[in-house]
Design an enzyme around this catalytic site. Sequence first.
Site, PDB file in Angstrom:
ATOM      1  N   LYS A  30      -6.881  -5.103  -3.167  1.00  0.00           N
ATOM      2  CA  LYS A  30      -7.644  -5.678  -2.054  1.00  0.00           C
ATOM      3  C   LYS A  30      -8.656  -4.682  -1.524  1.00  0.00           C
ATOM      4  O   LYS A  30      -8.477  -3.480  -1.684  1.00  0.00           O
ATOM      5  CB  LYS A  30      -6.690  -6.125  -0.942  1.00  0.00           C
ATOM      6  CG  LYS A  30      -5.834  -4.982  -0.390  1.00  0.00           C
ATOM      7  CD  LYS A  30      -4.733  -5.488   0.517  1.00  0.00           C
ATOM      8  CE  LYS A  30      -3.890  -4.369   1.062  1.00  0.00           C
ATOM      9  NZ  LYS A  30      -4.571  -3.423   1.916  1.00  0.00           N
TER      10      LYS A  30
ATOM     11  N   ASP B 164       0.788  -1.245   0.000  1.00  0.00           N
ATOM     12  CA  ASP B 164       0.000   0.000   0.000  1.00  0.00           C
ATOM     13  C   ASP B 164       0.821   1.295   0.000  1.00  0.00           C
ATOM     14  O   ASP B 164       0.501   2.245   0.733  1.00  0.00           O
ATOM     15  CB  ASP B 164      -0.957   0.025   1.204  1.00  0.00           C
ATOM     16  CG  ASP B 164      -2.004  -1.086   1.170  1.00  0.00           C
ATOM     17  OD1 ASP B 164      -1.939  -1.919   0.251  1.00  0.00           O
ATOM     18  OD2 ASP B 164      -2.874  -1.118   2.050  1.00  0.00           O
TER      19      ASP B 164
ATOM     20  N   CYS C 198      -1.920  -2.913   7.654  1.00  0.00           N
ATOM     21  CA  CYS C 198      -1.821  -3.757   6.461  1.00  0.00           C
ATOM     22  C   CYS C 198      -0.516  -4.535   6.380  1.00  0.00           C
ATOM     23  O   CYS C 198      -0.496  -5.673   5.912  1.00  0.00           O
ATOM     24  CB  CYS C 198      -2.048  -2.909   5.207  1.00  0.00           C
ATOM     25  SG  CYS C 198      -3.742  -2.275   5.135  1.00  0.00           S
TER      26      CYS C 198
END
Length: 243
Positions: free
Chosen positions: A140, A14, A184
């Site tokens: 995702k 990310d 994450c």
Amino acid sequence: MTIRHDRDALIIVDQQLDFQPGGALAVPEGDVIVEGINRIAGLFTEVVLTQDHHPPGHVSFASSYAHRAPFTAVTLDELRGGGVELSESAAFSLDDLRAYLEEARGNQQMLWPDHCVIGGDGESLDPRLDVSRATHIARKGYRPHADSYSAFRENDGITTGLAECLMAKGIERVFVVGLAGDYCVLYTATDAADSGLEVIYLEDLTRFVGSPAGSRERAMEELAELGITIGTSGDLPVGSGRR
Ligand SMILES: [Zn+2]
């Protein structure tokens, strides 16, 4: 520490504009790790990039609920007690939410500012990130009623198929870096370990949301409990040049 090109993969989590300073869900100092990530990416043959990828009205957005602020949680108990009301922008129903929270970790969902909205500028990967080494991009959190912190499993337990993909290529060990270290990156690391992969969490190449208070310390405890190695990029043969 030697990198084995046919057995090791790097997972960059990310590294997107909304998580950089100035973004919708800025992680403090989220930008300072980009250079270090670029430096080690050249050591790996398999480089996975992950991207948070949410439709408008997503279950993780505080704006999808009436009277809810970011950085608070919505829980299954509240929902069962009739204490959860959706806003007009919600792209899911209360029944969807109930089914999701029944499966979600801790039976709750943290609420965030709108971030990484599909098609929006903030969803883009940081342009300073060297994506030329990427062999796989895993998106995702794209189902309206389900969030996903981990690159391996969405928060309701549905697999993304990434573990199977890496293992099919002979990967046995993954190095995880990126944002954020208490969400994450943490859950990507723990799910990788749960999938049977050896995991190295590179602490200097991540940064933390830090909410709720103590989330960084809890993340470190969880990694330690699972026997995940916490290392730094200084352990890698950086500077040996690209293959
Ligand atoms: Zn998200």
